[in-house]
Design a protein around this motif. Sequence first.
Motif, PDB file in Angstrom:
ATOM      1  N   GLU A 156      17.103  -4.491 -44.869  1.00 23.48           N
ATOM      2  CA  GLU A 156      16.483  -3.641 -43.859  1.00 23.48           C
ATOM      3  C   GLU A 156      14.969  -3.836 -43.829  1.00 23.48           C
ATOM      4  O   GLU A 156      14.354  -3.930 -42.757  1.00 23.48           O
ATOM      5  CB  GLU A 156      16.816  -2.181 -44.141  1.00 23.48           C
ATOM      6  CG  GLU A 156      18.275  -1.816 -43.928  1.00 23.48           C
ATOM      7  CD  GLU A 156      18.594  -0.405 -44.386  1.00 23.48           C
ATOM      8  OE1 GLU A 156      19.516   0.211 -43.815  1.00 23.48           O
ATOM      9  OE2 GLU A 156      17.931   0.087 -45.319  1.00 23.48           O
ATOM     10  N   ALA A 157      14.362  -3.896 -45.026  1.00 23.74           N
ATOM     11  CA  ALA A 157      12.915  -4.094 -45.096  1.00 23.74           C
ATOM     12  C   ALA A 157      12.521  -5.456 -44.529  1.00 23.74           C
ATOM     13  O   ALA A 157      11.522  -5.586 -43.810  1.00 23.74           O
ATOM     14  CB  ALA A 157      12.434  -3.960 -46.537  1.00 23.74           C
ATOM     15  N   ASN A 163      10.596  -8.037 -37.494  1.00 24.72           N
ATOM     16  CA  ASN A 163      10.419  -7.410 -36.187  1.00 24.72           C
ATOM     17  C   ASN A 163       8.949  -7.182 -35.870  1.00 24.72           C
ATOM     18  O   ASN A 163       8.524  -7.318 -34.721  1.00 24.72           O
ATOM     19  CB  ASN A 163      11.178  -6.082 -36.154  1.00 24.72           C
ATOM     20  CG  ASN A 163      11.062  -5.360 -34.834  1.00 24.72           C
ATOM     21  OD1 ASN A 163      10.161  -4.558 -34.643  1.00 24.72           O
ATOM     22  ND2 ASN A 163      11.983  -5.638 -33.921  1.00 24.72           N
ATOM     23  N   ARG A 164       8.148  -6.851 -36.886  1.00 27.50           N
ATOM     24  CA  ARG A 164       6.738  -6.522 -36.657  1.00 27.50           C
ATOM     25  C   ARG A 164       5.852  -7.760 -36.539  1.00 27.50           C
ATOM     26  O   ARG A 164       4.942  -7.790 -35.714  1.00 27.50           O
ATOM     27  CB  ARG A 164       6.215  -5.618 -37.784  1.00 27.50           C
ATOM     28  CG  ARG A 164       6.894  -4.260 -37.889  1.00 27.50           C
ATOM     29  CD  ARG A 164       6.539  -3.339 -36.723  1.00 27.50           C
ATOM     30  NE  ARG A 164       6.988  -1.975 -36.978  1.00 27.50           N
ATOM     31  CZ  ARG A 164       8.184  -1.504 -36.655  1.00 27.50           C
ATOM     32  NH1 ARG A 164       9.048  -2.298 -36.038  1.00 27.50           N
ATOM     33  NH2 ARG A 164       8.523  -0.257 -36.923  1.00 27.50           N
ATOM     34  N   LEU A 190       5.541  -0.260 -45.336  1.00 29.61           N
ATOM     35  CA  LEU A 190       5.852  -1.577 -44.782  1.00 29.61           C
ATOM     36  C   LEU A 190       5.289  -1.721 -43.373  1.00 29.61           C
ATOM     37  O   LEU A 190       4.744  -2.774 -43.007  1.00 29.61           O
ATOM     38  CB  LEU A 190       7.370  -1.793 -44.778  1.00 29.61           C
ATOM     39  CG  LEU A 190       8.006  -2.007 -46.153  1.00 29.61           C
ATOM     40  CD1 LEU A 190       9.517  -1.814 -46.077  1.00 29.61           C
ATOM     41  CD2 LEU A 190       7.671  -3.395 -46.688  1.00 29.61           C
ATOM     42  N   ASP A 191       5.413  -0.667 -42.577  1.00 32.40           N
ATOM     43  CA  ASP A 191       4.892  -0.702 -41.211  1.00 32.40           C
ATOM     44  C   ASP A 191       3.379  -0.875 -41.209  1.00 32.40           C
ATOM     45  O   ASP A 191       2.816  -1.639 -40.411  1.00 32.40           O
ATOM     46  CB  ASP A 191       5.291   0.576 -40.480  1.00 32.40           C
ATOM     47  CG  ASP A 191       5.013   0.499 -38.983  1.00 32.40           C
ATOM     48  OD1 ASP A 191       5.524  -0.440 -38.344  1.00 32.40           O
ATOM     49  OD2 ASP A 191       4.292   1.357 -38.461  1.00 32.40           O
ATOM     50  N   LEU A 192       2.683  -0.187 -42.111  1.00 32.33           N
ATOM     51  CA  LEU A 192       1.233  -0.303 -42.188  1.00 32.33           C
ATOM     52  C   LEU A 192       0.805  -1.673 -42.711  1.00 32.33           C
ATOM     53  O   LEU A 192      -0.197  -2.236 -42.258  1.00 32.33           O
ATOM     54  CB  LEU A 192       0.665   0.802 -43.084  1.00 32.33           C
ATOM     55  CG  LEU A 192       0.791   2.222 -42.530  1.00 32.33           C
ATOM     56  CD1 LEU A 192       0.373   3.243 -43.578  1.00 32.33           C
ATOM     57  CD2 LEU A 192      -0.043   2.391 -41.265  1.00 32.33           C
ATOM     58  N   ALA A 193       1.565  -2.212 -43.660  1.00 31.15           N
ATOM     59  CA  ALA A 193       1.267  -3.557 -44.149  1.00 31.15           C
ATOM     60  C   ALA A 193       1.400  -4.577 -43.021  1.00 31.15           C
ATOM     61  O   ALA A 193       0.563  -5.479 -42.867  1.00 31.15           O
ATOM     62  CB  ALA A 193       2.195  -3.909 -45.308  1.00 31.15           C
ATOM     63  N   LEU A 222      -3.139   0.206 -47.198  1.00 32.12           N
ATOM     64  CA  LEU A 222      -2.078   0.899 -46.466  1.00 32.12           C
ATOM     65  C   LEU A 222      -2.648   2.090 -45.702  1.00 32.12           C
ATOM     66  O   LEU A 222      -2.149   3.221 -45.805  1.00 32.12           O
ATOM     67  CB  LEU A 222      -0.970   1.325 -47.422  1.00 32.12           C
ATOM     68  CG  LEU A 222      -0.238   0.175 -48.128  1.00 32.12           C
ATOM     69  CD1 LEU A 222       0.770   0.702 -49.130  1.00 32.12           C
ATOM     70  CD2 LEU A 222       0.444  -0.754 -47.118  1.00 32.12           C
ATOM     71  N   SER A 223      -3.689   1.844 -44.938  1.00 33.23           N
ATOM     72  CA  SER A 223      -4.324   2.859 -44.104  1.00 33.23           C
ATOM     73  C   SER A 223      -4.808   2.188 -42.835  1.00 33.23           C
ATOM     74  O   SER A 223      -5.670   1.306 -42.881  1.00 33.23           O
ATOM     75  CB  SER A 223      -5.502   3.502 -44.849  1.00 33.23           C
ATOM     76  OG  SER A 223      -6.160   4.440 -44.032  1.00 33.23           O
TER      77      SER A 223
END
Length: 293
Positions: A156-157, A163-164, A190-193, A222-223
């Motif tokens: 999933e990860a 996808n990103r 993960l989304d922020l990375a 991660l910000s």
Amino acid sequence: MIGRADQLALIQRALTADAEGHLPIAVLSGPGGYGKTTLATEAAHRMRADYPDGQLYAHLSGSQLPPASAGDVLARFLTFIGISEMPATVDAKAEVFRAAVAGKRLLIVLDDAATTAQVVPLLPGEPGCAVIVTSRNPMPGLGGGHIMLGPLDQDEAGELIRNRVGVDRNGTPGVLKRLIKLCGGMPLALDLACARLATHRHWDLPYLVGRLADIDQRLSVLSVDGRDVRTCFELGYQLLSPGGRALMRAIGNLGVGETSAWTAAALADSTVGEVTPLLDELAAAHLLTVTGT
């Protein structure tokens, strides 16, 4: 939506199972940043045809102080469904709300709930309706199906990263696995990375992994644009008791991946019996994960 197919199926099963006339409820719990709100709204979107009278959504601010009051939320619900004369008390508002939705098929999403007591007045009495509750707390006092969200698995990860950013960017399977591990499988992390990669075209995956591997840089990396992992931990920490906060700091300063009740008792200069409720508090807040007894 990426991943969480099993959890989506569990939500649908909880809301459609024959509950002998009881209100169907699905409770999603888990740490901040693990996608509870995203999962709840995705489930509500997929099931909207099952609830032709509409959907109601309320953010209960359970991870903030103070959380939203049930009376204020009920007032918004009543206004939305066309009730102009507002009762004065919470109990009266709850009675009017339940009478107004009797015979209807509504899906209600109660996001970021603080306690069971906050949620109960917001529940319709009509079994044709259904409710999805999200909370950092397990909410054992609520009936229905309870679904706890954990980290994304490797597949999933990996799908989220592909996808990103489409991957490659000199990313070998080993580098991707390391990235997922450093983010703890946390969807937000993960989304922020991936957002960092998307907005820093001169970065590649090995460089990103190197930055994340530095414990002093990880939370800063991660910000992105006001979204960060640090806030998720801060909110959970702020809701702890003073004893829970002190124990969390002590365990964090120890710098180990696992601890025992005996070690925690020594850190707190206490006994196992006295420190066990604090460990339970940290586990309920998803700041610790129980790995054995």
